[in-house]
Design a protein around this motif. Structure first.
Motif, PDB file in Angstrom:
ATOM      1  N   TYR A 207      86.377  -4.317  53.620  1.00 10.80           N
ATOM      2  CA  TYR A 207      86.302  -2.969  53.058  1.00 10.80           C
ATOM      3  C   TYR A 207      87.257  -2.833  51.868  1.00 10.80           C
ATOM      4  O   TYR A 207      87.230  -1.833  51.168  1.00 10.80           O
ATOM      5  CB  TYR A 207      86.672  -1.924  54.126  1.00 10.80           C
ATOM      6  N   GLY A 231      75.936  -3.834  57.554  1.00 11.28           N
ATOM      7  CA  GLY A 231      76.234  -4.282  58.907  1.00 11.28           C
ATOM      8  C   GLY A 231      75.016  -4.157  59.797  1.00 11.28           C
ATOM      9  O   GLY A 231      74.387  -3.096  59.839  1.00 11.28           O
ATOM     10  N   TYR A 233      74.741  -4.039  63.059  1.00 10.22           N
ATOM     11  CA  TYR A 233      74.910  -3.161  64.219  1.00 10.22           C
ATOM     12  C   TYR A 233      75.168  -1.714  63.789  1.00 10.22           C
ATOM     13  O   TYR A 233      74.523  -0.779  64.251  1.00 10.22           O
ATOM     14  CB  TYR A 233      76.052  -3.661  65.096  1.00 10.22           C
ATOM     15  N   THR A 234      76.119  -1.531  62.863  1.00 14.04           N
ATOM     16  CA  THR A 234      76.506  -0.173  62.456  1.00 14.04           C
ATOM     17  C   THR A 234      75.619   0.396  61.363  1.00 14.04           C
ATOM     18  O   THR A 234      75.598   1.605  61.140  1.00 14.04           O
ATOM     19  CB  THR A 234      77.956  -0.173  61.957  1.00 14.04           C
ATOM     20  N   ARG A 235      74.909  -0.500  60.639  1.00 19.66           N
ATOM     21  CA  ARG A 235      74.080  -0.092  59.502  1.00 19.66           C
ATOM     22  C   ARG A 235      74.893   0.563  58.392  1.00 19.66           C
ATOM     23  O   ARG A 235      74.352   1.334  57.596  1.00 19.66           O
ATOM     24  CB  ARG A 235      72.967   0.877  59.951  1.00 19.66           C
ATOM     25  N   THR A 236      76.179   0.248  58.325  1.00 18.07           N
ATOM     26  CA  THR A 236      77.025   0.772  57.251  1.00 18.07           C
ATOM     27  C   THR A 236      77.112  -0.239  56.127  1.00 18.07           C
ATOM     28  O   THR A 236      77.133  -1.452  56.369  1.00 18.07           O
ATOM     29  CB  THR A 236      78.445   1.070  57.784  1.00 18.07           C
ATOM     30  N   ARG A 238      78.483  -2.778  53.560  1.00 17.77           N
ATOM     31  CA  ARG A 238      79.648  -3.655  53.489  1.00 17.77           C
ATOM     32  C   ARG A 238      79.540  -4.465  52.212  1.00 17.77           C
ATOM     33  O   ARG A 238      78.455  -4.635  51.648  1.00 17.77           O
ATOM     34  CB  ARG A 238      79.704  -4.606  54.690  1.00 17.77           C
TER      35      ARG A 238
END
Length: 305
Positions: A207, A231, A233-236, A238
């Motif tokens: 990050y 990501g 899993y988180t779908r954020t 990166r």
């Protein structure tokens, strides 16, 4: 005029050098102990032991149908390289024929290892400049082109057949010793082709892209590339920083990344060869500050977008 053909001249010279090293190694370390080899040169050795006709002559005879096949299926450029490499290798093997009468190394196993080193270096030089010496290479290329099989698998099958025939001619013990030579030869050939300077590629998921890039540029002395990622899993969103380094820079790279972001996820993997600025070409003159600024701007652009 010479500049136009500089690459071709270089290839011709280096193929000759590689064939000379291969021929000297074959005559000095294989023939004195009546060992064999793989490929068409191995088949030529078997026929030499049976008939007494020179290995170079057999190599040319065996490559005639292969050159025809290369002309028919692979094109003019490949067949020219094949003919030149075949003739040069055959000539060099016969030129160094006198070495077989002086047993340089008494131990067959050590002699086999030296055969693997010398022939591996010789063929590695040939392959590195884009040449070939005939043999199984054009066959493997044809089979791969039309049937989709891998070259390694094709060569292995044919070599197993040649070694099986060799057992009947020179005996199982000589063939077993030959396997050591084949193993060493394979390693050395690959090392010469891809180079001895192993490189590493690192992927850093972080990050804190700005800080990581600055540390890589300022403290490690390498450029970096920022890749957008998400990501699973988180779908954020990166960001992934990719950097290529040599072995001596790996520990330093890990240290500076930990300083910049102790939570960074680092993946370091082997790179067989790295071509480009800073590795095979000189670095373009530019200040470290400019490179760091570019990384920052790219990171801010992605973040703001």
């Amino acid at each position: 005029m010479l500049t136009k053909y500089k690459a071709d001249i270089y290839q011709v010279v280096m193929v000759a050098v590689g064939c000379a090293v291969f021929g000297a190694g074959l005559d000095a370390f294989v023939l004195p102990h009546k060992l064999v080899s793989t490929g068409l040169s191995g088949l030529g050795l078997i026929l030499y032991y049976l008939t007494g006709l020179s290995i170079g002559t057999w190599n040319i005879i065996l490559n005639i149908p292969i050159c025809w096949a290369a002309w028919h299926w692979l094109g003019k450029r490949v067949v020219i390289n094949t003919i030149y490499g075949t003739l040069m290798l055959s000539w060099m093997i016969d030129q160094f024929d006198f070495l077989q009468y002086n047993m340089i190394i008494q131990d067959p196993l050590l002699s086999s290892m030296m055969a693997g080193v010398t022939t591996g270096v010789g063929l590695g030089i040939v392959y590195r400049v884009g040449g070939n010496t005939g043999g199984l290479d054009p066959i493997a290329l044809i089979v791969r082109k039309y049937y989709g099989l891998q070259m390694g698998s094709i060569n292995s099958i044919i070599n197993c057949v040649i070694l099986a025939v060799a057992v009947a001619v020179v005996g199982l013990e000589a063939v077993a010793v030959t396997l050591v030579s084949v193993y060493v030869y394979t390693i050395i050939t690959n090392k010469v082709v891809i180079g001895f300077n192993q490189r590493k590629v690192a992927f850093i998921i972080t990050y804190r892209t700005d800080e990581v890039c600055e540390c890589i540029i300022n403290k490690v002395g390498r450029g970096a590339t920022i890749i957008n990622g998400i990501g699973a899993y988180t779908r954020t969103p990166r960001q992934i920083v990719m950097v290529a380094v040599n072995l001596l820079q790996v520990n330093k790279l890990k240290e500076v990344i930990q300083e910049a972001d102790e939570h960074a996820f680092i993946l370091i993997t082997d790179a067989q060869e790295v071509i480009g600025e800073g590795f095979t070409r000189p670095t373009i003159p530019a200040s470290v500050e400019m490179l760091a600024k570019e990384c920052q701007e790219n990171a801010h652009y992605v973040t703001n977008k």
